[in-house]
Design a protein around this motif. Structure first.
Motif, short mmCIF file in Angstrom:
data_model
loop_
_atom_site.label_atom_id
_atom_site.label_comp_id
_atom_site.label_asym_id
_atom_site.label_seq_id
_atom_site.Cartn_x
_atom_site.Cartn_y
_atom_site.Cartn_z
N ILE A 29 7.00 4.88 -15.54
CA ILE A 29 8.45 4.76 -15.69
C ILE A 29 8.73 3.29 -15.98
N ALA A 30 9.42 3.00 -17.07
CA ALA A 30 9.69 1.61 -17.44
C ALA A 30 10.59 0.95 -16.40
N GLY A 31 11.65 1.63 -15.98
CA GLY A 31 12.49 1.16 -14.89
C GLY A 31 11.90 1.68 -13.59
N PHE A 32 10.83 1.04 -13.13
CA PHE A 32 10.07 1.59 -12.01
C PHE A 32 10.92 1.62 -10.74
N PRO A 33 10.74 2.65 -9.91
CA PRO A 33 11.66 2.87 -8.78
C PRO A 33 11.45 1.99 -7.56
N ASN A 34 10.40 1.16 -7.50
CA ASN A 34 10.16 0.33 -6.33
C ASN A 34 9.94 -1.12 -6.73
N GLY A 35 10.96 -1.95 -6.56
CA GLY A 35 10.87 -3.36 -6.90
C GLY A 35 10.05 -4.18 -5.94
N GLU A 36 9.47 -3.55 -4.93
CA GLU A 36 8.67 -4.24 -3.93
C GLU A 36 7.18 -4.02 -4.10
N THR A 37 6.77 -3.42 -5.22
CA THR A 37 5.34 -3.18 -5.41
C THR A 37 4.87 -3.82 -6.71
N PHE A 38 3.56 -4.02 -6.80
CA PHE A 38 2.96 -4.67 -7.96
C PHE A 38 1.80 -3.83 -8.46
N ARG A 39 1.35 -4.11 -9.68
CA ARG A 39 0.20 -3.40 -10.25
C ARG A 39 -1.08 -4.21 -10.02
N PRO A 57 8.61 -14.88 -17.64
CA PRO A 57 7.24 -15.30 -17.40
C PRO A 57 6.87 -15.26 -15.93
N ALA A 58 5.74 -14.62 -15.63
CA ALA A 58 5.29 -14.49 -14.24
C ALA A 58 3.91 -13.87 -14.20
N ASP A 59 3.18 -14.16 -13.12
CA ASP A 59 1.94 -13.45 -12.90
C ASP A 59 2.25 -12.04 -12.41
N VAL A 60 1.22 -11.26 -12.08
CA VAL A 60 1.42 -9.86 -11.72
C VAL A 60 2.30 -9.71 -10.47
N ARG A 61 2.37 -10.74 -9.63
CA ARG A 61 3.20 -10.66 -8.43
C ARG A 61 4.60 -11.24 -8.62
N GLY A 62 4.88 -11.78 -9.81
CA GLY A 62 6.24 -12.22 -10.11
C GLY A 62 6.48 -13.71 -10.06
N TYR A 63 5.42 -14.54 -9.92
CA TYR A 63 5.60 -15.98 -9.76
C TYR A 63 4.95 -16.74 -10.91
N THR A 64 5.43 -17.96 -11.12
CA THR A 64 4.89 -18.81 -12.17
C THR A 64 5.05 -20.27 -11.78
N MET A 65 4.45 -21.15 -12.55
CA MET A 65 4.69 -22.59 -12.43
C MET A 65 5.79 -22.94 -13.42
N ALA A 66 6.83 -23.61 -12.93
CA ALA A 66 7.99 -23.84 -13.78
C ALA A 66 8.69 -25.14 -13.42
N PHE A 67 9.49 -25.62 -14.36
CA PHE A 67 10.36 -26.77 -14.14
C PHE A 67 11.76 -26.39 -14.62
N THR A 68 12.74 -26.52 -13.73
CA THR A 68 14.12 -26.13 -14.02
C THR A 68 15.05 -27.32 -13.86
N ILE A 69 16.01 -27.45 -14.76
CA ILE A 69 17.08 -28.45 -14.66
C ILE A 69 18.40 -27.71 -14.58
N GLN A 70 19.21 -28.05 -13.58
CA GLN A 70 20.54 -27.46 -13.41
C GLN A 70 21.61 -28.55 -13.48
#
Length: 437
Positions: free
Chosen positions: A100-110, A194-207
């Motif tokens: 399912i593209a809109g997967f039903p559990n946002g708390e799980t990973f592949r 952009p993210a690894d399989v668990r949802g995190y990445t190395m990033a730099f943000t300016i606000q």
């Protein structure tokens, strides 16, 4: 299961001891919080004319996922904050989080292995440069040390984190631990962030923030492989860029936000069209990957307070869909809307309930690839009789505040799972259990 319960107990015990120091919080600039979320889901059998390698299973047992997170932060200098989040995750989603593209559990990973694993989710620094003397009080919260925040500032954020921690926010549809569970409702679903399989990445943000306006931009690393666990440190060949403008307004004394986003990702993605052209039999997107491929898109994200403890949201997003999904999920267009309401009206002020609808779609190139038997990392039924994937979700969150526990029964109805009118519909029932302090 014994190992899972043991891990839960150890983390909860450590968090409880740290919480006992809470009395000192008003005199030292630090923050400590803990959360633990279990999601159990099950679905009855449903009909399908055929099943492919990445199809949602027509029959399976219920699945449970778990995440436990420690949120620790400190302000060593007046304008500098440091945060670190060790996290435990385990269990698995239905059908191994595919089908399912809109997967039903946002708390799980592949991640494949359902055994609980401890890893470093976030470790980043925040430096705020005040541009005015006007300030507003900022309460202690998850990854937020209490203090005074300027109304006009320039802020720099660098390290490891999830881009959705700062971008594409929404008051009523963003957090699968307290709001809607579906992936399509966490963020603008066509943003392949952009993210690894668990949802995190190395990033730099300016606000940059001034009064009711905020402009922010980020640059980040992409995973080495599509939805892979490792990041690609060859920044010149693989990176993600995102720009967002936010305006906060008041409508009949009720606050609302409008966010406009644009993004551009570069990674060695495969081309759907090239995969079809090169295939002698079943097309394989992984066989035609090449550096320099890009994916761009846009999103709009709105929320509006309607009552004293509730409001509505609307999200719409699109990406060009020529090249394969690289990090998030296989959605090229998405439209969602819904309502989240607190329980004051029925004398349960600590509770909330929500209802939402989602329509997801994919590009023509993506459709033809799936119809020819191709698969991505998320979906692939071996054939495709295309129709938009439609999802409805409703939940009720019952908060037992004195115990720091929330119980949330959840129901989702999925029509045309993975964009296929030959499979489904699917009804998914679930229970989310959360402990947080």
């Amino acid at each position: 299961m014994k190992q899972l319960l043991s891990s839960i107990g150890i983390i909860t015990l450590c968090a409880g001891k740290a919480l006992g120091q809470d009395k000192k919080r008003d005199t030292i600039p630090w923050s400590f919080h803990f959360q633990q979320t279990l999601v159990t889901q099950w679905h009855p059998d449903f009909s399908a004319k055929y099943t492919g390698p990445n199809s949602f299973r027509t029959h399976e047992e219920g699945k449970t996922s778990i995440t436990s997170t420690i949120y620790a932060g400190i302000r060593p200098l007046k304008n500098l904050e440091l945060y670190i989040n060790p996290e435990l995750a385990g269990g698995e989603g239905l059908s191994h989080a595919t089908g399912i593209a809109g997967f039903p559990n946002g708390e799980t990973f592949r991640v494949g292995d359902p055994k609980p694993k401890i890893y470093l989710a976030r470790a980043y620094a925040v430096y705020t440069l005040p541009l005015s003397r006007s300030v507003t009080p900022d309460d202690d919260d998850l990854n937020n040390v209490a203090g005074l925040t300027p109304t006009h500032y320039l802020r720099f954020i660098g390290g490891k984190y999830c881009l959705a921690d700062f971008f594409d926010q929404n008051e009523y549809s963003h957090d699968p631990r307290t709001q809607f569970l579906n992936w399509s409702l966490m963020s603008n679903a066509a943003w392949d962030y952009p993210a690894d399989v668990r949802g995190y990445t190395m990033a730099f943000t300016i606000q940059y923030k001034k009064d009711n306006w905020m402009v922010q931009a980020a640059t980040s690393l992409e995973p080495l492989e599509a939805n892979g666990p490792r990041l690609n440190w060859h920044y010149g060949q693989s990176n993600g860029q995102v720009l967002e403008v936010t305006h906060t307004h008041t409508l009949r004394k009720r606050e609302g936000n409008i966010r406009l986003m644009a993004f551009l990702n570069q990674a060695p993605m495969g081309s759907y069209r090239e995969a079809l052209h090169m295939a002698k039999d079943t097309p394989d997107i992984t066989a035609v990957r090449s550096n320099g491929r890009t994916k761009y898109g846009f999103g709009i994200n709105m929320d509006q307070e309607i009552t004293a403890d509730g409001g509505i949201f609307l999200k719409a997003s699109w990406n060009d869909g020529h090249h394969e999904t690289w990090a998030y999920t296989e959605i090229d267009q998405s439209l969602s809307a819904g309502w989240l309401q607190g329980g004051k009206a029925w004398r349960r002020a600590q509770d909330n309930a929500g209802i939402a609808l989602v329509v997801n779609g994919i590009s023509a190139d993506h459709r033809h690839y799936l119809a020819a038997g191709g698969t991505g990392f998320m979906i692939g039924d071996g054939q495709l009789n295309y129709a938009p994937e439609m999802i409805a979700e409703v939940f009720y969150q019952c908060n037992i505040t004195r115990l720091h526990i929330a119980l949330s029964p959840d129901y989702q109805f999925v029509l045309h799972p993975a964009y296929n009118r030959d499979r489904g519909p699917v009804s998914i029932v679930g229970l989310r259990t959360r402990v947080a302090f």
